[in-house]
Design a protein around this motif. Structure first.
Motif, short mmCIF file in Angstrom:
data_model
loop_
_atom_site.label_atom_id
_atom_site.label_comp_id
_atom_site.label_asym_id
_atom_site.label_seq_id
_atom_site.Cartn_x
_atom_site.Cartn_y
_atom_site.Cartn_z
N GLU A 63 -6.54 -1.84 6.63
CA GLU A 63 -5.43 -2.64 6.15
C GLU A 63 -5.51 -2.94 4.66
N ASN A 64 -6.67 -2.71 4.06
CA ASN A 64 -6.84 -3.05 2.65
C ASN A 64 -7.21 -1.86 1.77
N ILE A 65 -7.82 -0.84 2.37
CA ILE A 65 -8.17 0.36 1.60
C ILE A 65 -7.25 1.47 2.10
N THR A 66 -6.08 1.55 1.52
CA THR A 66 -5.05 2.41 2.08
C THR A 66 -5.08 3.80 1.46
N ASN A 67 -6.19 4.48 1.64
CA ASN A 67 -6.27 5.85 1.16
C ASN A 67 -6.01 6.82 2.32
N GLN B 37 -6.11 6.18 6.51
CA GLN B 37 -4.86 6.32 7.25
C GLN B 37 -4.99 7.35 8.37
N ALA B 38 -5.72 8.43 8.09
CA ALA B 38 -5.97 9.43 9.14
C ALA B 38 -6.81 8.84 10.27
N LEU B 39 -7.82 8.03 9.91
CA LEU B 39 -8.64 7.38 10.92
C LEU B 39 -7.81 6.42 11.77
N GLU B 40 -6.91 5.70 11.11
CA GLU B 40 -6.06 4.77 11.86
C GLU B 40 -5.21 5.50 12.88
N ARG B 41 -4.60 6.61 12.47
CA ARG B 41 -3.75 7.37 13.39
C ARG B 41 -4.57 7.95 14.54
N LEU C 207 4.19 1.03 4.15
CA LEU C 207 3.32 1.02 2.96
C LEU C 207 3.78 2.06 1.95
N ALA C 208 4.12 3.26 2.44
CA ALA C 208 4.58 4.31 1.53
C ALA C 208 5.86 3.89 0.83
N ASP C 209 6.74 3.22 1.55
CA ASP C 209 7.98 2.74 0.94
C ASP C 209 7.68 1.67 -0.11
N GLU C 210 6.75 0.77 0.19
CA GLU C 210 6.40 -0.27 -0.77
C GLU C 210 5.80 0.33 -2.04
N ASN C 211 5.12 1.45 -1.90
CA ASN C 211 4.52 2.08 -3.07
C ASN C 211 5.55 2.68 -4.02
N THR C 212 6.81 2.74 -3.58
CA THR C 212 7.87 3.26 -4.46
C THR C 212 8.61 2.15 -5.19
#
Length: 204
Positions: A60-64, A68-72, A156-161
């Motif tokens: 939730e804090n290290i969004t690399n 993200q692959a581990l989360e999925r 998160l991807a949307d927020e990064n824009t």
């Protein structure tokens, strides 16, 4: 330190330990009691709790991309592991036995309360369903876990824009842009303000 390459083996080891703990409780030949069933369940999975807490903080804090692959990958696996506990027929029989015995013997109120809560969680998670419906429910739970992970990452991807404005900009939350806004962008008339450009800078 927690790193992506250490997370997978840590999670695998934690789930293996928890499975062994649950198997021992379910396979015990002694008559089910609060201590050897309910309290034993409360003591089980402590390594999993510690590992998943660290994993959740990291994802939730290290969004690399690695996390993200581990989360999925792991959110559905963790859900399946929980389902396997709550849908364990032998284990649920012991929980029900303890609940009945405590109710009939006027057991300690705190023990009755905890046993009732544990029993209710088992029922809500599918303990009384037949095998086919349990399998269906577990598939749904795993699909939801995967979809929640995907949704969180898309947000998160949307927020990064998002655009960060370095200058102070007068804000209007509804209606026509203010005179200050149109002056800031050097518009001669309010009607000339482009709606798409307006919405880029003002989060309605």
């Amino acid at each position: 330190p927690t790193t992506p390459d250490r997370s997978r083996p840590a999670l695998e080891a934690a789930l293996a330990e928890e499975r062994a703990e649950i198997a021992r409780i379910a396979a015990a030949t002694d008559a089910p009691t609060f201590d050897n069933t309910i309290a034993a369940l409360e003591r089980s999975g402590r390594t999993r709790d510690r590992v998943t807490r660290l994993f959740n903080v990291a994802r939730e804090n290290i969004t690399n991309p690695q996390y993200q692959a581990l989360e999925r990958e792991w959110q559905p696996k963790l859900t399946a592991a929980s389902d396997a506990i709550f849908m364990n027929a032998a284990l649920f029989q012991k929980v029900e036995s303890v609940q009945r015995s405590l109710a009939s013997s006027n057991g300690a109120p705190d023990q009755q309360r905890l046993t009732s809560l544990v029993h209710d969680v088992f029922v809500r998670r599918g303990a009384r369903l037949d095998a086919a419906r349990q399998a269906q429910l577990s598939r749904i739970n795993q699909d939801l876990a995967a979809l929640f992970s995907e949704f969180r990452q898309k947000v998160l991807a949307d927020e990064n824009t998002w655009i960060v404005l370095e200058k102070k900009l007068p804000l209007i939350f509804w209606g026509e842009p203010s005179a200050e806004y149109t002056a800031y962008f050097s518009y001669d008339q309010v009607e000339e303000v482009d709606e798409m450009r307006f919405n880029r800078y003002i989060n309605l």
